[in-house]
Design an enzyme around this catalytic site. Structure first.
Site, PDB file in Angstrom:
ATOM      1  N   SER A  90      43.355  31.299  33.185  1.00 32.86           N
ATOM      2  CA  SER A  90      42.010  31.345  33.158  1.00 32.86           C
ATOM      3  C   SER A  90      41.344  30.826  31.693  1.00 32.86           C
ATOM      4  O   SER A  90      41.740  31.327  31.046  1.00 32.86           O
ATOM      5  CB  SER A  90      41.344  32.315  33.817  1.00 32.86           C
ATOM      6  OG  SER A  90      41.286  33.515  32.961  1.00 32.86           O
ATOM      7  N   HIS A  92      41.004  41.010  25.154  1.00 38.12           N
ATOM      8  CA  HIS A  92      39.990  42.268  25.540  1.00 38.12           C
ATOM      9  C   HIS A  92      39.166  42.489  24.346  1.00 38.12           C
ATOM     10  O   HIS A  92      38.107  43.305  24.526  1.00 38.12           O
ATOM     11  CB  HIS A  92      40.655  43.537  26.025  1.00 38.12           C
ATOM     12  CG  HIS A  92      41.643  43.415  27.105  1.00 38.12           C
ATOM     13  ND1 HIS A  92      41.424  42.819  28.359  1.00 38.12           N
ATOM     14  CD2 HIS A  92      42.899  43.652  27.198  1.00 38.12           C
ATOM     15  CE1 HIS A  92      42.474  42.572  29.132  1.00 38.12           C
ATOM     16  NE2 HIS A  92      43.336  43.322  28.270  1.00 38.12           N
ATOM     17  N   LYS A 139      24.188  49.737  38.613  1.00 42.43           N
ATOM     18  CA  LYS A 139      24.390  48.640  37.812  1.00 42.43           C
ATOM     19  C   LYS A 139      23.306  48.140  37.004  1.00 42.43           C
ATOM     20  O   LYS A 139      23.260  47.839  35.935  1.00 42.43           O
ATOM     21  CB  LYS A 139      25.109  47.524  38.677  1.00 42.43           C
ATOM     22  CG  LYS A 139      25.725  46.459  37.750  1.00 42.43           C
ATOM     23  CD  LYS A 139      26.162  45.456  38.560  1.00 42.43           C
ATOM     24  CE  LYS A 139      26.884  44.125  37.930  1.00 42.43           C
ATOM     25  NZ  LYS A 139      27.832  44.434  37.215  1.00 42.43           N
ATOM     26  N   ILE A 144      47.599  32.247  29.865  1.00 41.27           N
ATOM     27  CA  ILE A 144      47.954  32.951  31.116  1.00 41.27           C
ATOM     28  C   ILE A 144      47.245  32.092  32.148  1.00 41.27           C
ATOM     29  O   ILE A 144      47.805  32.527  33.473  1.00 41.27           O
ATOM     30  CB  ILE A 144      47.374  34.293  31.055  1.00 41.27           C
ATOM     31  CG1 ILE A 144      47.996  35.042  29.782  1.00 41.27           C
ATOM     32  CG2 ILE A 144      47.830  35.169  32.072  1.00 41.27           C
ATOM     33  CD1 ILE A 144      49.557  34.710  29.728  1.00 41.27           C
ATOM     34  N   ARG A 196      23.275  48.396  44.375  1.00 44.09           N
ATOM     35  CA  ARG A 196      24.030  48.389  43.204  1.00 44.09           C
ATOM     36  C   ARG A 196      22.989  48.732  42.079  1.00 44.09           C
ATOM     37  O   ARG A 196      22.533  48.222  41.321  1.00 44.09           O
ATOM     38  CB  ARG A 196      24.629  47.068  42.730  1.00 44.09           C
ATOM     39  CG  ARG A 196      26.035  46.802  43.541  1.00 44.09           C
ATOM     40  CD  ARG A 196      26.599  45.648  43.050  1.00 44.09           C
ATOM     41  NE  ARG A 196      25.881  44.370  43.395  1.00 44.09           N
ATOM     42  CZ  ARG A 196      26.162  42.923  42.991  1.00 44.09           C
ATOM     43  NH1 ARG A 196      27.123  43.033  42.120  1.00 44.09           N
ATOM     44  NH2 ARG A 196      25.351  42.085  43.366  1.00 44.09           N
ATOM     45  N   GLU A 228      50.953  49.258  39.356  1.00 41.17           N
ATOM     46  CA  GLU A 228      50.066  50.263  39.579  1.00 41.17           C
ATOM     47  C   GLU A 228      50.116  50.561  41.011  1.00 41.17           C
ATOM     48  O   GLU A 228      49.520  51.651  41.552  1.00 41.17           O
ATOM     49  CB  GLU A 228      48.742  49.877  39.360  1.00 41.17           C
ATOM     50  CG  GLU A 228      48.146  48.670  40.109  1.00 41.17           C
ATOM     51  CD  GLU A 228      46.819  48.080  39.835  1.00 41.17           C
ATOM     52  OE1 GLU A 228      45.790  47.961  40.744  1.00 41.17           O
ATOM     53  OE2 GLU A 228      46.567  47.821  38.647  1.00 41.17           O
TER      54      GLU A 228
END
Length: 782
Positions: free
Chosen positions: A461, A722, A28, A459, A25, A633
């Protein structure tokens, strides 16, 4: 395994594209260091160049003869294309010329206060520009940045990345085939803020830029260019088909000596086959993993001079191929067309699979012998091509090992569980139906809970703070004992429950501090799943995921969530929801076994979740939420195939949810989606309460529920999780007023858009307090 000269194949071997992220990674780390201001642009670009060089070298060492360039991206290949053609909205302040890297990242992440959200979206608060919209790349779990175009859009060649990376590879001794996203697919993926505007109408403006880029690639020595047009596997109208003919006709006239490999993937060409075969291109790539049935038809009808790229190694899944069986299937096509008019390739870019299986030193050896990651798939490609070229003894050992692994997997008791098969055989239609219709259940539930009008909840968490992540990491490393870790999690849970009571939420959650991921947490406790340590694949930008490996029959050895629910409920008199991930989402976010239909695998997961639902109810849980974030999806790319998918997907949800009493309230949550197309299926799920993301659309997504006259209860989100901004009471009240125009008051719950795992408590506390205040104001107004 590297390729010796004797094993190199006369049939060209291509990869179409490879993972960009680096075996450890590295991308990243480089990106996030640069975004944090710790490293310069030059240092980031140097790290990217090193990754590209390593990718090219690995492919050459593995015997790949058609190596791609320009398949690397610092964020996303569709965003790269937007930048290439100068499709940069005014908000980003670009005035022409080469696009700065800061502008590129502003389009990807926003500027002046951007923040990444839990469901893969990036939004913005404060000054600056928001990130471009993000959505799933066809039916994969990779996200792309949606191009934003306007009527009369002007294009210009604003990035020479494709040329620069071709030249870079050549300087290192690698001859490559540059990869471009095709102009028609690019326009089909784009959106516009203008009403009734078709981006395909901009094709005439776009083609000169593409032609310029192709001309520059040819001038620098490129003989072949791979142009990806996956839109060819979609339902296309004549306007789109004509656009394809116009585009490739223009390229052929301008560059008669250029060889274009037209790449299609993710499904069959079907009714677009005539269009594809009519285009003046030198090669056509077929996805023969997703759509093996198209091989004979295409091979029979393709012009003799057309090179067929046979995508027979699955580029989207991690199972080792049965190479002798593939060789047998392909030998007649190769014999008819000749080795100079065939290429062997994966079904699509290897972007969608992890890099190197050899890193997985902790996997069960037998399971590992059935798997193949990106580098191993390159070995498979080379061996298959050599076998089809008549290499004989040079590949005999590899073919025998492939056949042995396939045979072992077919008969392994680790894959097949007679008890699971027997249970599946006992499933009845009644098991997928609640005892009574919603209207009867709703009355019983209202009497049981006595909730106020417009009940409030979340929702599931709550923020996974740095302390939570550190504790989890320490426990995984063994430096924090089981007892100390449990004590820590209980304290976090107790604080969350107390705080919810303090602000006045009506229905509580335990916060999910013990969970690493909404799919992984359950997969780790179910039989039939395995997990990798280094099996990362890119979701978007620098966000990578390690999908679970669903390798065998699924069952639930023991309760998974009951203890944590029971502890949380013991702290309060208010109802605490049991929180589960639904079977369709677990399936769609995993590497799924390919030896049984997806529907059969999903049904097994559904029965395992059903066991958990029933155990929660027996423990006293009165509300149980089963999230199906990924239901939409999973839709097939062709609308004609939607019905079959939705039928088994809905059945699996109902199978896991329908074993409870009428008084037990079943919730579900679905992430941001266009619901109009599938509202019948949502209604058929028959959840008592569905929560959905609606704040960004200003409740417009509820129009589908209003038109349909959806009878069950709905929690339209009033807080966009978000974004780091905290919405005011007035803002939420305004959204609720819009919801009340579309729904009956008795239907409405008040909640946020999605889970709060990635947010900070500093944002969450005031936002949820405002949400409760908005609900209380609504009740007071009557």
């Amino acid at each position: 395994m590297t390729a010796s000269a004797s094993s190199r194949s006369a049939i060209p071997v291509a990869t179409l594209g490879t993972p960009r992220i680096g075996p450890r990674r590295e991308l990243k780390a480089a990106l996030e260091s640069h975004w944090a201001g710790k490293t310069s642009e030059a240092e980031l670009l140097a790290a990217a160049g090193a990754l590209r060089a390593q990718n090219w070298a690995r492919q050459k060492a593995r015997g790949i003869t058609v190596i791609p360039s320009n398949d690397f991206s610092l964020y996303d290949q569709v965003l790269d294309t937007s930048v290439m053609v100068g499709a940069i909205p005014e908000a980003y302040g670009w005035t022409g010329g080469k696009v700065p890297l800061a502008t590129y990242f502003a389009m990807a992440r926003g500027s002046g206060g951007a923040a990444a959200g839990a469901c893969g979206h990036v939004h913005h608060a404060g000054t600056g520009a928001p990130a471009q919209e993000m959505t799933k790349w066809f039916d994969t779990n990779y996200h792309y940045m949606v191009p934003e175009l306007a009527p009369g859009q002007r294009f210009e060649l604003a990035s020479l990345k494709a040329v620069e990376e071709y030249r870079e590879a050549k300087a290192l001794g690698f001859e490559t085939r540059p990869v471009l996203l095709g102009p028609v697919t690019f326009l089909k993926l784009a959106k516009s803020k203008a009403a009734d505007f078709d981006p395909l109408s901009l094709l005439g403006n776009l083609l000169p830029v593409y032609t310029d880029m192709l001309r520059r690639l040819v001038a620098n020595g490129a003989e072949w260019v791979q142009v990806d047009e996956p839109c060819l596997v979609l339902d296309l109208d004549e306007t789109a088909r004509d656009a394809l003919r116009r585009a490739y006709g223009a390229f052929a006239r301008a560059l008669p000596n250029l060889k274009i490999m037209l790449a299609t993937y993710f499904s069959a060409l079907d009714d677009n086959l005539d269009t594809a075969l009519s285009l003046p291109v030198a090669g056509l790539h077929l996805d023969l993993a997703r759509a093996p049935e198209q091989l004979e038809t295409v091979a029979a009808r393709a012009p003799k001079g057309l090179v067929l790229s046979l995508g027979v190694i699955d580029g989207r899944n991690i199972w080792r191929a049965d190479l002798p069986a593939l060789a047998e299937r392909l030998k007649d096509v190769v014999a008819r067309r000749g080795t100079d008019h065939v290429q062997i390739a994966p079904s699509c870019s290897l972007l969608h699979v992890p890099i190197d299986l050899d890193q997985e030193t902790g996997l069960d050896p037998e399971l590992k012998s059935w798997l193949s990651f990106s580098l191993q798939k390159m070995d498979e490609l080379r061996v298959l091509a050599a076998a089809l070229s008549g290499a004989g003894d040079t590949v005999k050992v590899a073919l025998e090992a492939s056949a042995a692994a396939a045979a072992a997997r077919r008969t392994s008791p680790k894959v097949h569980n007679a008890a699971v098969a027997a249970r599946i055989a006992m499933v009845t239609d009644e098991m997928a139906r609640r005892k009574n219709p919603f209207a009867a259940r709703a009355e019983l539930q209202r009497r049981r809970f006595g909730l106020p009008a417009f009940p409030t909840t979340t929702i599931g968490s709550f923020p996974q703070t740095e302390e939570v992540r550190k504790a989890r990491a320490a426990h995984a490393k063994g430096t924090l004992s089981d007892g100390a870790y449990t004590t820590f999690l209980r304290e976090e849970t107790a604080r969350a429950v107390r705080w919810q009571e303090e602000i006045g939420l009506d229905v509580l959650v335990h916060g999910e501090f013990e969970r690493n991921d909404m799919v992984q947490y359950f997969g780790e406790q179910l039989s039939g799943f395995a997990f990798t340590k280094h099996g990362w694949v890119q979701s978007y930008g620098s966000r990578y995921v390690r999908p679970p490996v669903l390798f065998g029959d699924v069952s639930r050895p023991a309760p998974m969530t009951v203890a944590w629910w029971r502890y949380a409920q013991s702290l309060t008199q208010k109802p605490v929801k049991g929180m589960l991930t639904g079977p369709v989402t677990i399936l769609n976010w995993s590497f799924v076994r390919d030896d049984i239909p997806r529907a059969a695998a999903c049904r097994q997961i559904a029965l395992a979740i059903r066991d958990e639902v029933e155990d929660l109810e027996r423990a006293g849980a009165a509300m149980i939420q089963i999230d199906e974030a990924a239901l939409r999806e999973g839709l097939p790319l062709r609308r004609g195939q939607w019905g079959e998918y939705l039928a088994w997907a809905v059945e699996c949800f109902r199978l896991c949810a329908s074993g409870v009493a009428d008084e037990t309230q079943v919730h579900t949550h679905m992430c941001y989606s266009e619901f109009n197309d599938i509202i019948d299926a949502i209604a058929a799920m028959d959840a008592d309460v569905i929560s959905i993301e609606t704040s960004r659309s200003k409740m417009e997504l509820l129009d589908a529920f209003k038109t349909y006259k959806y009878p069950n209860e709905i929690g339209p989100g009033v807080y966009d999780i978000h974004s780091p901004r905290v919405p005011s009471v007035a803002e939420m009240t305004e959204l609720l007023a819009l919801a009340r125009r579309r729904l009956d008051d008795a239907q409405i719950w008040i909640n946020l858009d999605c889970g709060l795992k990635t947010r900070r408590w500093e944002e969450v506390r005031p936002a949820l307090a405002n949400m409760v205040a908005a609900a209380q104001a609504l009740r007071a107004a009557g």
